[in-house]
Write an enzyme that holds these catalytic residues in place. Structure first.
Site, PDB file in Angstrom:
ATOM      1  N   ASP A 163      61.984  -7.575  40.071  1.00 50.97           N
ATOM      2  CA  ASP A 163      63.360  -7.092  39.943  1.00 50.97           C
ATOM      3  C   ASP A 163      64.010  -7.880  38.801  1.00 50.97           C
ATOM      4  O   ASP A 163      63.450  -8.885  38.332  1.00 50.97           O
ATOM      5  CB  ASP A 163      64.094  -7.325  41.267  1.00 50.97           C
ATOM      6  CG  ASP A 163      65.544  -6.837  41.241  1.00 50.97           C
ATOM      7  OD1 ASP A 163      65.832  -5.879  40.497  1.00 50.97           O
ATOM      8  OD2 ASP A 163      66.370  -7.432  41.947  1.00 50.97           O
ATOM      9  N   ASP A 165      68.117  -8.387  38.109  1.00 51.65           N
ATOM     10  CA  ASP A 165      69.315  -9.121  38.531  1.00 51.65           C
ATOM     11  C   ASP A 165      69.044  -9.922  39.800  1.00 51.65           C
ATOM     12  O   ASP A 165      68.552  -9.395  40.799  1.00 51.65           O
ATOM     13  CB  ASP A 165      70.476  -8.151  38.782  1.00 51.65           C
ATOM     14  CG  ASP A 165      70.968  -7.504  37.503  1.00 51.65           C
ATOM     15  OD1 ASP A 165      71.775  -8.115  36.802  1.00 51.65           O
ATOM     16  OD2 ASP A 165      70.502  -6.377  37.207  1.00 51.65           O
ATOM     17  N   ASP A 358      65.433  -9.487  45.089  1.00 54.69           N
ATOM     18  CA  ASP A 358      66.472 -10.118  45.915  1.00 54.69           C
ATOM     19  C   ASP A 358      67.360  -9.124  46.639  1.00 54.69           C
ATOM     20  O   ASP A 358      68.173  -9.505  47.480  1.00 54.69           O
ATOM     21  CB  ASP A 358      67.378 -10.987  45.029  1.00 54.69           C
ATOM     22  CG  ASP A 358      68.312 -10.141  44.171  1.00 54.69           C
ATOM     23  OD1 ASP A 358      67.809  -9.234  43.462  1.00 54.69           O
ATOM     24  OD2 ASP A 358      69.529 -10.364  44.205  1.00 54.69           O
TER      25      ASP A 358
END
Length: 419
Positions: A163, A165, A358
């Site tokens: 991922d 961000d 996240d």
């Protein structure tokens, strides 16, 4: 985003209001194989949902409908009864709207708490000690368990999925300033030199590439709805294979584009201080990280007012961001499977995928790996939370440390092999 509503009664004797509000979109159009997130713990959430279901699904009776016989005779409600029915219906619509917003805000608070306990704080609390210890036992640190992870990959091709961000870059107030550090970029570049590597983000693919700026990677933007591989192909693909380019929801571009959903959300969110609307090609992201919590319900109401006119779109939620995207059965988990197939590992037992992320949207990918029984998901979080991941890392700095260690292990393995 929400637990599925129990839409089990037969359509022959059940009337389901489908006025294209948020619950209708998220329940009636939810992809059947998408991740159903764990129920929220808020008592108010369950209380509102219970009341909402009583309103949304009700038995039809002759007082509610017009019934015709074979002689074309129709039994009509009286004018007075019709007026009462309309008034009651409107009142129910108002109640449903209030319940939607209330439940939505509760969910926003649950997934994006303004005050959270860190691992250190939770560990120091006697009340949370058992829960913390249990969570840590189920999701140990990927750094401390590194040797276990690489042992499990023995004889297999590791494939990395990352991922952006909150994983490769820190979470910041302004999404346009979520820059990757030069040190992280060097780490990712080294990983890509040793393993097939993809970035899967909710961002527009072009934006992710502008942040990362590393050729030779696979980039999947818009939660995996816009995928493009290296222009010159990849050394991991079969010779003669065409460069990867895949956009499953292309027909939705005009709907989401500047003059449609994006522009409407931009206008409706403008009066709410701190709201940030981001166009991500196949989805629109409404960030509320900088919005006063007292204004979350106002923002929810504004987004609902736009989304109700688009039954082809659905709502999902990430870390202080609301995502409006097409209802197609596609997510980061599907993107992960597509990329594995593109690399020639569709039904292969010789691959070891590692996915690091996240966000709630990364749970779709974690679940795919768990269901396949291949590889591991690693969640980036400073607080214990429900997840399909097997391991955790606390922050991007630990992600970078894990990547460096992975490259070092690979280099040493190749040296031993040559000897």
């Amino acid at each position: 985003f929400f637990p599925p509503l129990p839409l089990s009664p037969s359509p022959l004797n059940t009337h389901i209001h489908t006025q294209h509000n948020l619950f209708a979109i998220n329940s009636l159009h939810r992809p059947t194989n998408s991740l159903i997130y764990p129920p929220l713990s808020s008592p108010k959430f369950h209380s509102n949902l219970k009341s909402y279901n009583k309103i949304r699904i009700r038995k039809m009776t002759k007082r509610d409908v017009m019934v015709s016989n074979d002689q074309s005779r129709t039994t009509m409600m009286t004018t007075a009864a019709a007026a009462v029915a309309v008034a009651v219906s409107r009142k129910k619509q108002e109640v449903v709207g209030d319940l939607e917003i209330s439940t939505w805000v509760e969910s926003m608070k649950a997934s994006s708490p303004t005050h959270v306990k860190s691992f250190v704080a939770v560990a120091a609390s006697d009340d949370d000690d058992d829960g913390y210890s249990s969570w840590m036992a189920d999701h140990p640190s990927a750094v401390s368990m590194f040797d276990e992870i690489v042992r499990a990959s023995k004889g297999k091709q590791i494939a990395m999925f990352l991922d952006y961000d909150g994983t490769l870059s820190p979470i910041v107030d302004d999404p346009d300033l979520a820059f990757m550090s030069d040190a992280m970029r060097r780490a990712v570049r080294k990983v890509a030199a040793n393993f097939p590597t993809a970035i899967i983000s909710g961002r527009c693919r072009e934006k992710v590439y502008d942040f990362v700026r590393i050729a030779g990677l696979y980039y999947a933007g818009s939660h995996g709805m816009d995928i493009k591989g290296p222009a010159k192909g990849s050394k991991y693909m079969k010779k003669g294979s065409e460069a990867v380019f895949f956009q499953p929801p292309r027909e939705f571009i005009s709907m989401i584009d500047e003059a449609s959903v994006y522009q409407k959300l931009l206008e409706r969110a403008k009066p709410i201080l701190g709201a940030n609307v981001e166009h991500n090609k196949f989805c629109v992201s409404v960030h509320f990280r900088c919005v006063d919590e007292m204004k979350w319900s106002d923002l929810a109401d504004e987004v609902r007012s736009v989304l109700k006119d688009y039954p082809e779109l659905r709502l999902t939620q990430g870390r202080k961001v609301l995502e409006i995207r097409p209802i197609i059965k596609w997510d980061k988990g599907k993107a992960l499977e597509f990329l594995l197939e593109s690399l020639g590992f569709a039904d292969s037992s010789g691959v070891f995928p590692v996915y690091i992320g996240d966000d709630r949207t990364d749970e779709d990918a974690f679940k795919v790996l768990r269901d396949r029984g291949q590889g591991f998901g690693i969640v980036v979080t400073k607080t214990p939370k429900q997840t399909y991941a097997s391991y955790h890392l606390r922050e991007p700095a630990e992600v970078m440390a894990f990547l460096h260690r992975l490259v070092k292990w690979r280099t040493q393995s190749l040296r031993r092999y040559k000897l």
